[in-house]
Motif scaffolding. Structure first.
Motif, PDB file in Angstrom:
ATOM      1  N   ASP A 186       0.826  -1.204   0.000  1.00  0.00           N
ATOM      2  CA  ASP A 186       0.000   0.000   0.000  1.00  0.00           C
ATOM      3  C   ASP A 186       0.866   1.262   0.000  1.00  0.00           C
ATOM      4  O   ASP A 186       1.712   1.438   0.873  1.00  0.00           O
ATOM      5  CB  ASP A 186      -0.916   0.015   1.221  1.00  0.00           C
ATOM      6  CG  ASP A 186      -1.985  -1.060   1.148  1.00  0.00           C
ATOM      7  OD1 ASP A 186      -2.935  -0.884   0.361  1.00  0.00           O
ATOM      8  OD2 ASP A 186      -1.863  -2.068   1.873  1.00  0.00           O
ATOM      9  N   HIS A 206      -3.234   4.749  -3.135  1.00  0.00           N
ATOM     10  CA  HIS A 206      -4.233   5.510  -2.387  1.00  0.00           C
ATOM     11  C   HIS A 206      -3.785   6.971  -2.367  1.00  0.00           C
ATOM     12  O   HIS A 206      -2.610   7.284  -2.566  1.00  0.00           O
ATOM     13  CB  HIS A 206      -4.376   4.982  -0.957  1.00  0.00           C
ATOM     14  CG  HIS A 206      -4.439   3.493  -0.870  1.00  0.00           C
ATOM     15  ND1 HIS A 206      -5.604   2.780  -1.045  1.00  0.00           N
ATOM     16  CD2 HIS A 206      -3.468   2.554  -0.628  1.00  0.00           C
ATOM     17  CE1 HIS A 206      -5.357   1.486  -0.910  1.00  0.00           C
ATOM     18  NE2 HIS A 206      -4.068   1.323  -0.659  1.00  0.00           N
ATOM     19  N   ASN A 214     -11.797   3.957   4.103  1.00  0.00           N
ATOM     20  CA  ASN A 214     -10.986   3.068   3.268  1.00  0.00           C
ATOM     21  C   ASN A 214     -10.074   2.114   4.030  1.00  0.00           C
ATOM     22  O   ASN A 214      -9.284   1.408   3.397  1.00  0.00           O
ATOM     23  CB  ASN A 214     -10.117   3.921   2.328  1.00  0.00           C
ATOM     24  CG  ASN A 214     -10.937   4.763   1.379  1.00  0.00           C
ATOM     25  OD1 ASN A 214     -11.516   4.261   0.427  1.00  0.00           O
ATOM     26  ND2 ASN A 214     -10.999   6.058   1.656  1.00  0.00           N
ATOM     27  N   GLU A 261     -10.492  -0.754   5.389  1.00  0.00           N
ATOM     28  CA  GLU A 261     -10.603  -2.161   5.016  1.00  0.00           C
ATOM     29  C   GLU A 261     -10.018  -2.447   3.629  1.00  0.00           C
ATOM     30  O   GLU A 261      -9.724  -3.608   3.321  1.00  0.00           O
ATOM     31  CB  GLU A 261     -12.072  -2.592   5.057  1.00  0.00           C
ATOM     32  CG  GLU A 261     -12.692  -2.536   6.446  1.00  0.00           C
ATOM     33  CD  GLU A 261     -11.911  -3.363   7.461  1.00  0.00           C
ATOM     34  OE1 GLU A 261     -11.488  -4.485   7.101  1.00  0.00           O
ATOM     35  OE2 GLU A 261     -11.705  -2.884   8.588  1.00  0.00           O
ATOM     36  N   SER A 262      -9.865  -1.422   2.821  1.00  0.00           N
ATOM     37  CA  SER A 262      -9.306  -1.632   1.484  1.00  0.00           C
ATOM     38  C   SER A 262      -7.789  -1.773   1.501  1.00  0.00           C
ATOM     39  O   SER A 262      -7.206  -2.301   0.543  1.00  0.00           O
ATOM     40  CB  SER A 262      -9.688  -0.462   0.573  1.00  0.00           C
ATOM     41  OG  SER A 262     -11.086  -0.393   0.401  1.00  0.00           O
ATOM     42  N   GLU A 279      -5.794  -4.807   0.218  1.00  0.00           N
ATOM     43  CA  GLU A 279      -6.719  -5.565  -0.614  1.00  0.00           C
ATOM     44  C   GLU A 279      -6.843  -5.001  -2.025  1.00  0.00           C
ATOM     45  O   GLU A 279      -6.910  -5.749  -2.995  1.00  0.00           O
ATOM     46  CB  GLU A 279      -8.113  -5.605   0.027  1.00  0.00           C
ATOM     47  CG  GLU A 279      -8.139  -6.218   1.412  1.00  0.00           C
ATOM     48  CD  GLU A 279      -7.813  -7.698   1.412  1.00  0.00           C
ATOM     49  OE1 GLU A 279      -8.052  -8.348   0.369  1.00  0.00           O
ATOM     50  OE2 GLU A 279      -7.303  -8.204   2.433  1.00  0.00           O
ATOM     51  N   LYS A 280      -6.914  -3.677  -2.151  1.00  0.00           N
ATOM     52  CA  LYS A 280      -7.135  -3.072  -3.463  1.00  0.00           C
ATOM     53  C   LYS A 280      -6.758  -1.596  -3.422  1.00  0.00           C
ATOM     54  O   LYS A 280      -6.631  -0.997  -2.356  1.00  0.00           O
ATOM     55  CB  LYS A 280      -8.600  -3.208  -3.887  1.00  0.00           C
ATOM     56  CG  LYS A 280      -9.556  -2.488  -2.956  1.00  0.00           C
ATOM     57  CD  LYS A 280     -11.004  -2.656  -3.427  1.00  0.00           C
ATOM     58  CE  LYS A 280     -11.971  -1.908  -2.493  1.00  0.00           C
ATOM     59  NZ  LYS A 280     -13.366  -2.062  -2.936  1.00  0.00           N
ATOM     60  N   THR A 289      -7.545   2.336  -3.931  1.00  0.00           N
ATOM     61  CA  THR A 289      -8.703   3.222  -3.830  1.00  0.00           C
ATOM     62  C   THR A 289      -8.528   4.463  -4.685  1.00  0.00           C
ATOM     63  O   THR A 289      -9.465   5.243  -4.844  1.00  0.00           O
ATOM     64  CB  THR A 289      -8.935   3.654  -2.368  1.00  0.00           C
ATOM     65  OG1 THR A 289      -7.780   4.367  -1.886  1.00  0.00           O
ATOM     66  CG2 THR A 289      -9.190   2.448  -1.475  1.00  0.00           C
TER      67      THR A 289
END
Length: 384
Positions: free
Chosen positions: A245, A309, A350, A352-353, A356-357, A359
Motif C-alpha cells: 500500500d 491511495h 478506506n 478495510e481496502s 486488498e485493493k 482506492t
C-alpha cells in the motif's frame, strides 16, 4: 535514477516496544486489524502543514503503522522530523516533534518582510500576492541569481532543520525507512538519499528551489529540488518494502478548471505541471503493471500488484501559490486541521481496502495507463 542502496530488512518490525535506550528503541505494536502503509509526501512549502495534519492523524490512529516514507522538499522535512520523534518517543513523540518543528518555522517566518497586508488580514485572505516585498523579490529573482543576492548562502531552513532534528536518530531509526529525493543538477537525474545518507544537507537538497537558494553540494555533486524528478518518488517502495500500500499525500493540484491569465498565474501553473509530471509518470507505470498482472500477464516475472491511495488532491485547490510562502502560525494550524480531517475521513472510509485493493482512481486525476509497453521498464518487483 541512481538511488542509494536500501536493504529491505531495515523496514518496520512488529512486536512489543523494547526497553533499551537509544534512538532505535521504538517498535510498532502490530496486532489484529492493524494495516501497514508506505507514505509518499509531496513538497509544497507552507502547504506541507497539510501533510503535518495527515501525519498527526495517522500517528493518532493505532490501526495504522508506517513502514517507510518517501518525501520531497517539505515532505522530506516532515518525514525526517517525524522519524526522529518516533525513534525516541513513539507515536506521541512523532506528533510532538512535528508541532515543535512547524512552530519554529512560523517563528522564523515572522521576521520576513513577506507578510499578509493589513487588508488581507481584515478580509481573512491568506494570500501574499498583494505584498509589495513579494512582488519586488519576484522581479529580482528573474534577473539576479541566489549566488548574487545571497553570496554567503544563508538558509534559515537549514538552521531550523539542523537544530530541530536529531539526524543520528533518523539514520539509526529501525521503525521507519526514509527515502529523500533530490535532482542532480549536472545530470538531471533523480537521486535518492536513504539510511545514513539522510542528513540536513540531503533534506535541504530536496527543498532547493534554484531561484531561491544556491545548489546544495553533497560529496561534490550539486543538487536542486527533488520535485523536478520525483514529487514524491514511488520506485523505492517496489523493492525495499513489504507493504503493497502506497498512500500519496498530495498538496499540489493536478487539474485546474480555469485558464491562467496573469503572469503570476501562468508561472504558478507551469510550476504545478512541472512538479506533478514525475508523479503522473510513475502512476502511469504502476497502473500499467497492475493492469498486466490483473490480466494474468507477466506471470514469469517477479512483479506484484501495488495498491495506490491518495489523501488530499482538492482540499488545497482554493489556496493560491503565494500561500506556500505564508508561514503564519494561524495559517499553518488551519492547514494542519484540514489535513487531519482529510486523513481521518479517508481512513474511516478506506481502512478495510488497505492490503486488498487500490482506492485511487487514476482516471479521476486525468491519468491513464500508457499504451506504450516500452515506456514501462519499471515496476513493482515482489519481495524475494
Amino acid at each position: 535514477a541512481d538511488p542509494q542502496s536500501a536493504d529491505a530488512s531495515t523496514g518496520a518490525e512488529t512486536g512489543p516496544k523494547v526497553t533499551t535506550s537509544g534512538p532505535t528503541c521504538f517498535r510498532w505494536a502490530g496486532g489484529p486489524g492493524v494495516k501497514r502503509v508506505n507514505l509518499a509526501l509531496q513538497g509544497g512549502g507552507a502547504h506541507g502543514a497539510f501533510t503535518w495534519g495527515v501525519l498527526d492523524a495517522i500517528l493518532e490512529n493505532p490501526k495504522i503503522e508506517i513502514e517507510s516514507i518517501s518525501g520531497t522538499s517539505a515532505g522530506a522535512m516532515n518525514a525526517a522530523v517525524m522519524a526522529a520523534g518516533i525513534s525516541y518517543g513513539g507515536r506521541e513523540g512523532g506528533r510532538a516533534a512535528l508541532e515543535t518543528f512547524w512552530r519554529e518555522v512560523s517563528r522564523e517566518a515572522a521576521l520576513s518582510p513577506i507578510q499578509r497586508t493589513f487588508f488581507d488580514v481584515l478580509t481573512a485572505n491568506w494570500s501574499l500576492e498583494m505584498n509589495p516585498a513579494l512582488a519586488a523579490f519576484d522581479v529580482m529573482s528573474r534577473v539576479v541569481s541566489p549566488y548574487q543576492f545571497n553570496p554567503l548562502n544563508w538558509n534559515p531552513l537549514l538552521d531550523i532543520v539542523s537544530r530541530m532534528v536529531d539526524f543520528e536518530a533518523v539514520q539509526a531509526c529501525q521503525c521507519v525507512q526514509l527515502f529523500v529525493s533530490a535532482t542532480n543538477v549536472n545530470t538531471g537525474r533523480l537521486h535518492i538519499f536513504t539510511g545514513d545518507k539522510v542528513t540536513p544537507h540531503a533534506v535541504m537538497a530536496s527543498a532547493c528551489l534554484p531561484w531561491l537558494f544556491q545548489a546544495v553540494e553533497i560529496d561534490g555533486v550539486p543538487y536542486w529540488d527533488g520535485g523536478y524528478m520525483g514529487n514524491p518518488v514511488l520506485s523505492p517502495f517496489f523493492s525495499c518494502c513489504r507493504s503493497r500500500d502506497i498512500v500519496i499525500v498530495q498538496v499540489n493540484p493536478i487539474a485546474r478548471a480555469e485558464t491562467p491569465r496573469t503572469a503570476r498565474e501562468i508561472q504558478d501553473r507551469v510550476n504545478e505541471i512541472s512538479f506533478n509530471a514525475p508523479l503522473i509518470r510513475e502512476l502511469r507505470h504502476v497502473a500499467f503493471i497492475n493492469g498486466c498482472l490483473q490480466r494474468g500477464e507477466l506471470g514469469d516475472l517477479d512483479y506484484r500488484e501495488v495498491f495506490l491511495h491518495r489523501i488530499g488532491g482538492s482540499e488545497l485547490d482554493d489556496f493560491g501559490a503565494s500561500t506556500k510562502l505564508n508561514a503564519e502560525w494561524a495559517f499553518l494550524t488551519h492547514l494542519r486541521d484540514i489535513g487531519r480531517e482529510a486523513a481521518q475521513s479517508w481512513f474511516a472510509a478506506n481502512h478495510e481496502s488497505l492490503g486488498e485493493k487500490s482506492t485511487l482512481q487514476l482516471s479521476a486525476m486525468g491519468v491513464q495507463p500508457s499504451p506504450i509497453i516500452g515506456e514501462h521498464a519499471g515496476g513493482a518487483p515482489a519481495d524475494r
